[in-house]
Design a protein around this motif. Structure first.
Motif, mmCIF file in Angstrom:
data_model
loop_
_atom_site.group_PDB
_atom_site.id
_atom_site.type_symbol
_atom_site.label_atom_id
_atom_site.label_comp_id
_atom_site.label_asym_id
_atom_site.label_seq_id
_atom_site.Cartn_x
_atom_site.Cartn_y
_atom_site.Cartn_z
ATOM 1 N N ALA A 44 0.941 -1.185 -0.162
ATOM 2 C CA ALA A 44 -0.136 -0.021 0.042
ATOM 3 C C ALA A 44 0.796 1.406 -0.106
ATOM 4 O O ALA A 44 0.468 2.343 -0.707
ATOM 5 C CB ALA A 44 -0.867 0.062 1.155
ATOM 6 N N ARG A 68 -6.275 4.440 5.203
ATOM 7 C CA ARG A 68 -6.599 2.847 4.749
ATOM 8 C C ARG A 68 -5.745 1.992 5.830
ATOM 9 O O ARG A 68 -6.401 1.160 6.422
ATOM 10 C CB ARG A 68 -5.625 2.484 3.468
ATOM 11 N N ARG A 119 -7.925 -0.554 8.229
ATOM 12 C CA ARG A 119 -7.440 -2.038 8.355
ATOM 13 C C ARG A 119 -6.868 -2.268 9.643
ATOM 14 O O ARG A 119 -7.217 -3.570 10.342
ATOM 15 C CB ARG A 119 -6.402 -2.410 7.283
#
Length: 219
Positions: free
Chosen positions: A42, A56, A60
Motif C-alpha cells: 500500500a 487505509r 484495516r
C-alpha cells in the motif's frame, strides 16, 4: 561538476527504513505477516499520498486512530530508521574535496526530508537542498529542476542522479542534464537509457570520474 541527488532510495535507504517502522506499527496493532505485506504494498515505495495511506491503515489496522495523527506518524516516525551507507558518505566527502557541488533534489515535505539529512550526517556535506514542498513544484516538473540549477547556474556539467525512472531520470533528461540511474536491481523500463546506471549509488559514483562524459553500465 554539479550533482543533483535524489534522497529517498538514492542517498538514503528509505525502503528498509519504512519496512522497519511498518513492522513495529503492525505489531502495535496486533497484526500479522499478511498485514505487514499489505502495508508495504500500500505504501508503494512512498508514492501513495500519506493522508490516503493513513486512512487505509486506520480502516484495516488501527480503527481508533485519527487519520491525521497517523499521517504525521507516517511522515516522521520512519525517519528514526533512515540510514546512509558509509560508502556513500565516503564518496560524497571525496567529491566535495574535489570541488564537486552537491545538491539534494527531493520530492517531499521540508520537515521530513531535512530531518533525514540531519540524522544521517548528509546535511554537512551538501551545498544546497531543494525540496518540492518548499519550492512549490515536484519532480519531474521543469520548475523544480530550474530551482536546483539556479544553485550553480554557471556549471555546464550537471547531473541528475536518482532511482525513479520518470521523476529523476526522464525529468533530468528533459531539463538537459546528464543522468545517473540507481537501478536497485531493476531493468531500465524505457528505450532511451540514462547516461550512467548502476545498482547502488556508491557503484554509480564510482563511474563518475572515469565516465562522466560517456554512457556506461555496472551490472
Amino acid at each position: 561538476m554539479h550533482l543533483l541527488l535524489d534522497l529517498d532510495n538514492t542517498l538514503v535507504d528509505r525502503e528498509r527504513a519504512f519496512a522497519s517502522w511498518a513492522a513495529g506499527l503492525v505489531a502495535e496493532a496486533g497484526g500479522g505477516p499478511e498485514d505487514l505485506a499489505w502495508l508495504l504494498r500500500a505504501d508503494a515505495d512512498g508514492l501513495t499520498p500519506r493522508r490516503e495511506l493513513a486512512t487505509r491503515i486506520a480502516e484495516r489496522l488501527l480503527p481508533r486512530a485519527a487519520p491525521g495523527d497517523l499521517e504525521q506518524r507516517l511522515l516522521m516516525e520512519h525517519v528514526e530508521h533512515v540510514t546512509c551507507s558509509p560508502a556513500v558518505l565516503a564518496h560524497l566527502r571525496r567529491l566535495q574535496g574535489q570541488g564537486v557541488r552537491l545538491t539534494v533534489l527531493s520530492n517531499g515535505t521540508g520537515r521530513q526530508q531535512r530531518a533525514k539529512l540531519e540524522r544521517t550526517g548528509l546535511a554537512a556535506l551538501l551545498d544546497a537542498v531543494v525540496i518540492s514542498e518548499e519550492v512549490g513544484a515536484a519532480k519531474p516538473d521543469p520548475a523544480i529542476f530550474a530551482a536546483a540549477l539556479a544553485q550553480a547556474p554557471s556549471d555546464p556539467d550537471t547531473w541528475m542522479i536518482g532511482d525513479h525512472p520518470e521523476a529523476d531520470i526522464r525529468g533530468g533528461a528533459a531539463a538537459g542534464l546528464r543522468t545517473g540511474w540507481v537501478s536497485r536491481g531493476r531493468p531500465w523500463p524505457h528505450a532511451a537509457p540514462p547516461t550512467l546506471q548502476a545498482p547502488t549509488l556508491a557503484a554509480l559514483l564510482d563511474l563518475l570520474p572515469a565516465g562522466a562524459h560517456r554512457p556506461g553500465t555496472v551490472h
